[in-house]
Design a protein around this motif. Structure first.
Motif, mmCIF file in Angstrom:
data_model
loop_
_atom_site.group_PDB
_atom_site.id
_atom_site.type_symbol
_atom_site.label_atom_id
_atom_site.label_comp_id
_atom_site.label_asym_id
_atom_site.label_seq_id
_atom_site.Cartn_x
_atom_site.Cartn_y
_atom_site.Cartn_z
ATOM 1 N N LEU A 56 0.816 -1.213 0.000
ATOM 2 C CA LEU A 56 0.000 0.000 0.000
ATOM 3 C C LEU A 56 0.852 1.266 0.000
ATOM 4 C CD1 LEU A 56 -2.845 -1.080 2.458
ATOM 5 C CD2 LEU A 56 -2.982 -0.829 -0.040
ATOM 6 N N ALA A 57 2.014 1.217 0.644
ATOM 7 C CA ALA A 57 2.906 2.382 0.648
ATOM 8 C C ALA A 57 3.463 2.648 -0.748
ATOM 9 C CB ALA A 57 4.038 2.181 1.654
ATOM 10 N N VAL A 58 3.819 1.592 -1.465
ATOM 11 C CA VAL A 58 4.298 1.762 -2.845
ATOM 12 C C VAL A 58 3.191 2.348 -3.711
ATOM 13 C CG1 VAL A 58 5.091 0.554 -4.916
ATOM 14 C CG2 VAL A 58 6.035 -0.056 -2.690
ATOM 15 N N ILE A 59 1.990 1.807 -3.575
ATOM 16 C CA ILE A 59 0.851 2.314 -4.351
ATOM 17 C C ILE A 59 0.582 3.776 -3.994
ATOM 18 C CG2 ILE A 59 -1.658 2.112 -4.673
ATOM 19 C CD1 ILE A 59 -1.240 -0.968 -4.295
ATOM 20 N N ALA A 60 0.566 4.089 -2.696
ATOM 21 C CA ALA A 60 0.303 5.471 -2.263
ATOM 22 C C ALA A 60 1.398 6.415 -2.747
ATOM 23 C CB ALA A 60 0.178 5.533 -0.745
ATOM 24 N N GLY A 61 2.644 5.964 -2.694
ATOM 25 C CA GLY A 61 3.743 6.806 -3.171
ATOM 26 C C GLY A 61 3.625 7.098 -4.655
ATOM 27 N N ALA A 62 3.352 6.067 -5.431
ATOM 28 C CA ALA A 62 3.205 6.253 -6.879
ATOM 29 C C ALA A 62 1.982 7.104 -7.201
ATOM 30 C CB ALA A 62 3.104 4.899 -7.572
ATOM 31 N N PHE A 63 0.898 6.861 -6.483
ATOM 32 C CA PHE A 63 -0.324 7.632 -6.708
ATOM 33 C C PHE A 63 -0.100 9.106 -6.382
ATOM 34 C CE2 PHE A 63 -4.707 8.927 -5.355
ATOM 35 C CZ PHE A 63 -5.286 8.872 -6.613
ATOM 36 N N THR B 162 4.905 12.624 3.499
ATOM 37 C CA THR B 162 5.245 12.295 4.893
ATOM 38 C C THR B 162 4.513 11.032 5.332
ATOM 39 O OG1 THR B 162 5.675 14.614 5.419
ATOM 40 C CG2 THR B 162 5.180 13.148 7.281
ATOM 41 N N ALA B 163 3.255 10.909 4.959
ATOM 42 C CA ALA B 163 2.485 9.710 5.302
ATOM 43 C C ALA B 163 3.120 8.463 4.698
ATOM 44 C CB ALA B 163 1.042 9.861 4.816
ATOM 45 N N VAL B 164 3.509 8.548 3.433
ATOM 46 C CA VAL B 164 4.146 7.409 2.760
ATOM 47 C C VAL B 164 5.473 7.070 3.443
ATOM 48 C CG1 VAL B 164 5.225 6.629 0.600
ATOM 49 C CG2 VAL B 164 3.037 7.853 0.524
#
Length: 137
Positions: free
Chosen positions: A24-31, A50-52
């Motif tokens: 989910l962190a990878v997805i959130a970072g890319a998004f 910061t959240a990622v």
């Protein structure tokens, strides 16, 4: 024998949790980098970043914990739950705060006090991990 089964299950649970949060962190970072760049201002993107970042830090902490989960140590289990809830409260609230205007829920500013609770959970999780290491044989 029951204790060994519990700790093997706990180890598996920690690794699965870390894997899901890592994905989910990878997805959130890319998004954030590609999908939200045109819709959020620089400050909101920094909050998202910061959240990622903190989510990733604590994914690695969870993976580290999995190396100790086979031991009979309640402090390791406590660290697992503290880091997991910390990710949900800290990173989760920042994701919502960064996007509140975009999703039309400006009232989500009330999530602001949730972020420091997540940060406190992270701090207690690290302190608990330190105590677990100190008490280990």
């Amino acid at each position: 024998m029951v204790n060994l089964a519990f700790y093997l299950l706990m180890n598996k649970q920690i690794i699965i949790t870390a894997s899901v949060f890592g994905m989910l962190a990878v997805i959130a970072g890319a998004f954030g980098a590609h999908g939200l760049k045109a819709y959020l201002d620089a400050t909101q993107l920094e909050v998202w970043h910061t959240a990622v970042q903190y989510q990733f830090y604590h994914v690695f902490a969870l993976l580290f914990l999995s190396t100790f989960a086979h031991t009979k140590n309640r402090l390791i289990n406590a660290s697992y739950y503290l880091f997991t809830l910390g990710i949900v409260f800290f990173s989760g609230s920042l994701y919502l705060l960064a996007c509140r205007d975009l999703i039309g829920l400006s009232w989500l500013w009330i999530m602001g006090p949730i972020t420091p609770i997540g940060g406190l959970l992270f701090i207690i999780g690290w302190a608990t991990l330190a105590m677990a290491a100190f008490k280990s044989k």
